[in-house]
Scaffold this motif. Structure first.
Motif, mmCIF file in Angstrom:
data_model
loop_
_atom_site.group_PDB
_atom_site.id
_atom_site.type_symbol
_atom_site.label_atom_id
_atom_site.label_comp_id
_atom_site.label_asym_id
_atom_site.label_seq_id
_atom_site.Cartn_x
_atom_site.Cartn_y
_atom_site.Cartn_z
ATOM 1 N N LEU A 217 66.738 91.037 51.195
ATOM 2 C CA LEU A 217 65.913 91.101 52.256
ATOM 3 C C LEU A 217 65.281 89.943 52.569
ATOM 4 O O LEU A 217 65.053 89.669 53.849
ATOM 5 N N LEU A 218 65.107 89.004 51.618
ATOM 6 C CA LEU A 218 64.548 87.605 52.066
ATOM 7 C C LEU A 218 65.415 87.104 53.062
ATOM 8 O O LEU A 218 65.004 86.226 54.026
ATOM 9 N N LEU A 219 66.883 86.966 52.651
ATOM 10 C CA LEU A 219 67.753 86.318 53.573
ATOM 11 C C LEU A 219 67.650 86.830 55.038
ATOM 12 O O LEU A 219 67.830 86.256 55.879
ATOM 13 N N GLY A 220 67.650 88.236 55.126
ATOM 14 C CA GLY A 220 67.585 88.772 56.570
ATOM 15 C C GLY A 220 66.278 88.495 57.200
ATOM 16 O O GLY A 220 66.175 88.512 58.583
ATOM 17 N N GLU A 221 65.382 88.369 56.452
ATOM 18 C CA GLU A 221 63.746 88.297 57.034
ATOM 19 C C GLU A 221 63.500 86.681 57.238
ATOM 20 O O GLU A 221 62.603 86.488 58.126
ATOM 21 N N LYS A 222 63.736 85.789 56.357
ATOM 22 C CA LYS A 222 63.232 84.533 56.338
ATOM 23 C C LYS A 222 64.027 83.465 56.805
ATOM 24 O O LYS A 222 63.638 82.337 57.305
ATOM 25 N N LEU A 223 65.573 83.852 56.804
ATOM 26 C CA LEU A 223 66.221 82.562 57.440
ATOM 27 C C LEU A 223 66.723 82.638 58.863
ATOM 28 O O LEU A 223 66.536 83.668 59.547
#
Length: 185
Positions: A55-61
């Motif tokens: 989820l972090l990859l999808g939201e923060k990158l």
């Protein structure tokens, strides 16, 4: 099972999916289907921590970094670390990695050093010339990573400044006895 999950599960053993593909599926399950992290983990046969990282990859990158992850130029470990930085800083790190040919551990050390950098000038210096920070100079202590080496050097500079201050004579006048004792301590 949704189509996205079926595709994820079908391709998982052959690793034809990138971590970003996984992130997109997890984000879809979370946002579009409204599933909890635990439910997503159960459907995907993964642990909750894996779901949180995707989820972090999808939201923060940044989109640029997502593309590099898609092409396999950045792995999931470095991508996870880059999530801690702003999008513009992520892109600058990717450029620095390419320009200096940094290896994975060196790239991770650069991200860690940027996270503890005290100001924008220090960040710019790190991005311009990361080699002194990310590559160990003291090969006698391989247990220290690049960040530990950087922090050790910073502590050494602080120690030197304190020793220099302590070596200076305190003025005879203008200090109360309590102030003198405190400064001497």
């Amino acid at each position: 099972i949704t189509l996205a999950v079926a595709v994820l599960l079908a391709n998982a053993p052959q690793r034809t999916l990138t971590p970003m593909d996984e992130a997109r599926v997890v984000s879809s399950l979370r946002c579009e289907d409204g599933l909890s992290l635990s439910a997503i983990a159960g459907i995907c046969g993964r642990k909750r921590g894996w779901v949180e990282r995707r989820l972090l990859l999808g939201e923060k990158l940044s989109p640029t970094i997502q593309g590099l992850v898609d092409r396999g130029r950045i792995g999931p470990t470095l991508a996870d670390a880059l999530c801690a930085l702003k999008a513009g800083d992520q892109n600058s790190v990717a450029e620095t990695i390419d320009r200096h040919g940094l290896k994975s551990q060196e790239a991770l050390a650069l991200v860690a050093a940027l996270e503890v950098a005290e100001d924008d000038d220090e960040r710019r210096r790190l991005l311009k010339d990361p080699i002194p920070v990310v590559r160990q100079r003291d090969h006698t202590s391989p247990s220290l990573g690049a960040l530990a080496v950087q922090l050790t050097e910073k502590l050494s500079r602080v120690r030197e400044a304190l020793e220099s201050f302590a070596a200076d004579d305190l003025p005879d006048q203008g200090l109360t006895p309590a102030e003198r004792r405190r400064l001497e301590a």
